[in-house]
Design a protein around this motif. Structure first.
Motif, PDB file in Angstrom:
ATOM      1  N   SER A 467       0.834  -1.199   0.000  1.00  0.00           N
ATOM      2  CA  SER A 467       0.000   0.000   0.000  1.00  0.00           C
ATOM      3  C   SER A 467       0.869   1.250   0.000  1.00  0.00           C
ATOM      4  O   SER A 467       1.981   1.251   0.541  1.00  0.00           O
ATOM      5  N   HIS A 468       0.343   2.309  -0.627  1.00  0.00           N
ATOM      6  CA  HIS A 468       1.000   3.610  -0.571  1.00  0.00           C
ATOM      7  C   HIS A 468       0.455   4.439   0.595  1.00  0.00           C
ATOM      8  O   HIS A 468       0.960   5.528   0.859  1.00  0.00           O
ATOM      9  N   GLY A 469      -0.611   3.907   1.262  1.00  0.00           N
ATOM     10  CA  GLY A 469      -1.235   4.650   2.347  1.00  0.00           C
ATOM     11  C   GLY A 469      -2.222   5.688   1.798  1.00  0.00           C
ATOM     12  O   GLY A 469      -2.392   5.818   0.591  1.00  0.00           O
ATOM     13  N   PRO A 470      -2.873   6.464   2.651  1.00  0.00           N
ATOM     14  CA  PRO A 470      -2.825   6.305   4.100  1.00  0.00           C
ATOM     15  C   PRO A 470      -3.667   5.116   4.574  1.00  0.00           C
ATOM     16  O   PRO A 470      -4.696   4.805   3.982  1.00  0.00           O
ATOM     17  N   VAL A 471      -3.190   4.433   5.619  1.00  0.00           N
ATOM     18  CA  VAL A 471      -3.913   3.313   6.221  1.00  0.00           C
ATOM     19  C   VAL A 471      -4.718   3.852   7.400  1.00  0.00           C
ATOM     20  O   VAL A 471      -4.139   4.367   8.363  1.00  0.00           O
ATOM     21  N   ILE A 481     -13.558  -4.466  18.345  1.00  0.00           N
ATOM     22  CA  ILE A 481     -13.258  -4.659  16.920  1.00  0.00           C
ATOM     23  C   ILE A 481     -12.630  -3.385  16.374  1.00  0.00           C
ATOM     24  O   ILE A 481     -13.030  -2.265  16.728  1.00  0.00           O
ATOM     25  N   ALA A 482     -11.642  -3.581  15.504  1.00  0.00           N
ATOM     26  CA  ALA A 482     -11.034  -2.460  14.778  1.00  0.00           C
ATOM     27  C   ALA A 482     -11.130  -2.755  13.287  1.00  0.00           C
ATOM     28  O   ALA A 482     -10.909  -3.892  12.844  1.00  0.00           O
ATOM     29  N   LEU A 483     -11.477  -1.740  12.518  1.00  0.00           N
ATOM     30  CA  LEU A 483     -11.554  -1.870  11.062  1.00  0.00           C
ATOM     31  C   LEU A 483     -10.402  -1.081  10.457  1.00  0.00           C
ATOM     32  O   LEU A 483     -10.289   0.128  10.664  1.00  0.00           O
ATOM     33  N   VAL A 484      -9.540  -1.780   9.728  1.00  0.00           N
ATOM     34  CA  VAL A 484      -8.344  -1.168   9.144  1.00  0.00           C
ATOM     35  C   VAL A 484      -8.529  -1.096   7.634  1.00  0.00           C
ATOM     36  O   VAL A 484      -8.752  -2.123   6.980  1.00  0.00           O
ATOM     37  N   TYR A 485      -8.439   0.098   7.056  1.00  0.00           N
ATOM     38  CA  TYR A 485      -8.651   0.299   5.624  1.00  0.00           C
ATOM     39  C   TYR A 485      -7.299   0.531   4.943  1.00  0.00           C
ATOM     40  O   TYR A 485      -6.591   1.487   5.265  1.00  0.00           O
TER      41      TYR A 485
END
Length: 749
Positions: A467-471, A481-485
């Motif tokens: 990935s180039h980000g941003p994450v 729960i955490a959602l990471v995009y």
């Protein structure tokens, strides 16, 4: 043979005989069935497949975690603000004014929440000339497409005031609206076109308006009844819009075909000099039986989709199975009753310029196919070799078939403005429009080791090159729960994005989140969904293939009591399916002649289509095969040589097979004209396969192979003689009075 009475036996013959004698009761029961099915289905409502049930692998696991936690992920929207000529940058005053205007406009609709500017979220492209305003739609994500209209208009209003900038909206809700509008318009076009096309072809085939209306009316009532039944069944097996559309397609094609087979045989017998009652009984015992055998075979093939484990496929398979079963039952029950009621009035509304065609009944066969058969039977080995070689050559491109879930730009091409927006967002922010989503569940999402693993994952996702980000990370503390995009490198390029996904799953996740005990972190998203769906389909191919082939073989064996015919049926159908695959790959993947169907730049076959086509085509191919081979066997049992029986069977069925094929090809070809590439692929694949099946397979390869086999066509080992006898084996002589047409010694199909 005069008007001698014919003993009729079997389920189809008994049903036809009863319906003809109790015609008003048969029609009344059918109407009552249709009305009750529609009424009960409407009252029960339809339960649709959940998004989580349409997925497989990690994608399914992630959806289940989110669903079980009660997290309602809103439909996210993005407004792209971009300098048209590259002169403005996000830091310029005019650009900032446009951003502020977009924020004010979308908030003013009252339909959005959580609006963030590119200056807050750091969503500015590397060159500084593109920026994203992001927000979520209020309410449930599943219905956001119905509420996004005012937001789209508000953004359009800002665009009108800033001509030097490109201001366009894209996101889950706007794409849903675009997809629903296109899908709805496409299928309205298909539905409105299919019935008139089928009616027009039937008018040419029969030359009379009433005769043409009967099959269409029966097919439509079968579809209406099935729609009601789908509502009832959906409470046990959820349905979908796609299943409904496939049901309409299959129902119209099969329903019309079955009636066509029956009606043409009845007219043929009357044209040969038989009275109406005898002609109807013969049609019931012959074409009626072929319809039952064909219908059961199609139903078995459709049932193969239930083995995929994919809810959408199960819905399509069950819906198709139901409409075929209903059409089959209608064709052997209410159709004889209608023909008995109409009598000679079935010829009403005759078209003068088609008078000769209508009166012929098709019994004299086709001059064209007579000429073809003469050459095929003169040199059957050469004909079989040429036809097989041609089909294998057409099928050859299928060896390199590539399947994937089509992205928006591939699905719609450049026909929709939102596709251009999708491409611009991907160019400026690679992977940003379809990021991977990591659903992280832990016993305590705020535990130090979990927090550290999340931070490490975010860093390594970028440093690994995935990935180039941003994450971005969204925390749901109450649900742990955490959602990471994670925007994937490769963007809309499925191959490159797939490589990035593999890095996340195989390298980044094990080295970070995978080291923390009790943490689940399935990765989902558009790219992940495509990969997982592909993997699940590949795993279900073998069981579906074995189920369909084995049961089709057994049905043909029992119906014709011949191992040879059962084997050749399977092989010929597989050749037909293979040729259809080859055409699909050549047109949609390699682009050969793609411009003719508006399929430039697709480069792949949609994931679900190959298995779907195999099941549908394997079933539908039996229509013609059963009909033609039944006629050949009938002629053989009446004392003709195998060669003469082949010629008689193929030539006398040429008219009805041609008419049926033209209807199917025309209906399927309508789907090839729609804007969605998945529908184009389905339409072209089905139309090509039916065309090949009705011409090369039934007109050349089948007679050539049967001629080469000779008497071995009827081979049945002695140890198989104990199998149930589902043949009808009718005799042409008068052997029993009409009153006893229900009382044959053996009951067969």
């Amino acid at each position: 043979m005069g008007n001698g009475d014919i003993r009729v036996r079997g389920i189809a013959a008994r049903a036809g005989g009863w319906s003809a004698r109790h015609r008003w009761a048969a029609v009344g029961i059918w109407v009552l069935f249709v009305v009750l099915a529609m009424g009960l289905g409407s009252a029960a409502g339809r339960v649709d497949v959940k998004d989580s049930d349409q997925m497989g692998g990690e994608t399914h696991t992630a959806a289940r975690i989110v669903e079980d936690a009660g997290i309602d992920e809103p439909a996210s929207e993005t407004v792209l603000i971009q300098a048209k000529d590259g002169s403005l940058k996000a830091t310029d005053a005019e650009f900032r004014a446009a951003v502020a205007a977009v924020v004010t406009a979308v908030e003013g609709t009252g339909e959005v929440t959580g609006v963030t500017t590119p200056y807050e979220a750091r969503t500015i492209s590397e060159d500084g000339r593109s920026a994203l305003v992001q927000f979520d739609m209020r309410g449930e994500a599943d219905t956001a497409g119905e509420r996004v209209g005012p937001v789209l208009k508000a953004v359009e209003g800002v665009q009108e005031k800033h001509e030097s900038l490109r201001i366009e909206e894209i996101g889950g809700a706007s794409m849903m609206k675009t997809f629903d509008d296109a899908f709805g318009d496409d299928f309205k076009k298909a539905e409105y076109s299919a019935v008139p096309v089928a009616l027009g072809i039937l008018l040419v085939a029969f030359g009379a308006l009433v005769a043409a209306l009967v099959p269409v009316a029966l097919a439509i009532t079968a579809i209406m009844a099935t729609m009601g039944l789908m509502g009832l069944v959906s409470h046990f097996q959820p349905m979908s819009e796609t299943a409904n559309s496939v049901m309409l397609l299959v129902g119209l094609a099969v329903g019309v075909d079955y009636c066509l087979f029956y009606l043409r045989r009845e007219r043929e017998e009357r044209a040969a000099g038989r009275d109406a009652q005898t002609a109807l009984r013969i049609a019931a015992a012959t074409s009626g039986r072929a319809i039952v055998v064909s219908g059961v075979t199609v139903c078995v093939a459709m049932a193969g989709m239930l083995f995929t484990g994919i809810a959408e496929f199960e819905a399509m398979g069950l819906a198709s199975l139901m409409v075929v079963a209903v059409a089959m039952v209608g064709s052997v029950t209410v159709l004889p009753a209608l023909l008995s009621l109409l009598g000679e009035r079935v010829e009403k509304g005759r078209l003068p310029f088609l008078r000769r065609r209508g009166k012929s009944g098709g019994s004299e066969g086709s001059r064209f196919w007579t000429a073809v058969l003469r050459r095929v039977l003169a040199k059957p080995l050469l004909a079989a070799a040429v036809a097989t070689g041609a089909l294998l050559a057409v099928a050859a491109p299928a060896i390199g078939m590539k399947t994937e879930n089509l992205t928006l730009d591939k699905e719609f091409g450049d026909s929709l403005p939102i596709v251009q927006t999708y491409n611009r967002v991907n160019e400026a922010f690679p992977g940003g429009s379809d990021p991977a989503e990591v659903v992280v569940r832990a016993d305590d999402i705020n535990a130090p080791e979990v927090r550290a693993a999340l931070a490490d994952f975010r860093e390594r996702a970028v440093s690994s090159g995935a990935s180039h980000g941003p994450v971005d990370i969204t925390m749901h503390d109450e649900q742990n729960i955490a959602l990471v995009y994670v925007p994937l490198v490769g963007g809309s390029d499925q191959d490159k994005a797939g490589e990035s996904l593999d890095k996340l799953r195989d390298d980044v996740r094990p080295a970070t989140l995978g080291k923390v005990d009790g943490v689940e972190a399935p990765i989902t998203g558009q790219v992940a969904g495509s990969k997982d769906f592909n993997d699940q389909l590949v795993g279900s191919v073998l069981p579906v293939f074995v189920f369909v082939v084995v049961f089709a073989f057994l049905l043909m064996l029992l119906s014709f009591r011949s191992v040879t015919i059962a084997l050749t049926s399977i092989v010929l159908n597989l050749l037909s399916v293979g040729a259809a695959y080859g055409i699909l790959v050549a047109v949609f993947q390699h682009g050969w002649g793609a411009s003719l169907v508006g399929a430039e730049g697709v480069g792949a076959i949609i994931t679900w289509l190959p298995l779907f086509l195999f099941v549908i085509l394997f079933g539908l191919s039996m229509d013609y095969h059963v009909f033609v081979v039944s006629r050949i066997r009938e002629a053989r049992l009446r004392g003709r040589s195998t060669r003469d029986a082949i010629q008689h069977g193929v030539v006398t069925t040429a008219g009805v097979v041609t008419s049926a094929a033209v209807i199917m090809v025309a209906v399927f070809a309508i789907f090839g004209t729609l804007s969605m590439q998945s529908m184009k692929q389905m339409g072209v694949g089905l139309a090509a396969a039916v065309l090949i099946d009705a011409t090369v397979i039934r007109g050349v390869l089948l007679p050539a192979v049967m001629s080469l086999l000779g008497e071995r066509n009827w081979y049945l080992p002695k140890w198989l003689h104990r199998l149930p006898d589902l043949t009808h084996d009718e005799s042409p002589e008068a052997v029993a009075p009409a009153a006893r047409d229900d009382e044959g010694e053996r009951v067969g199909v």
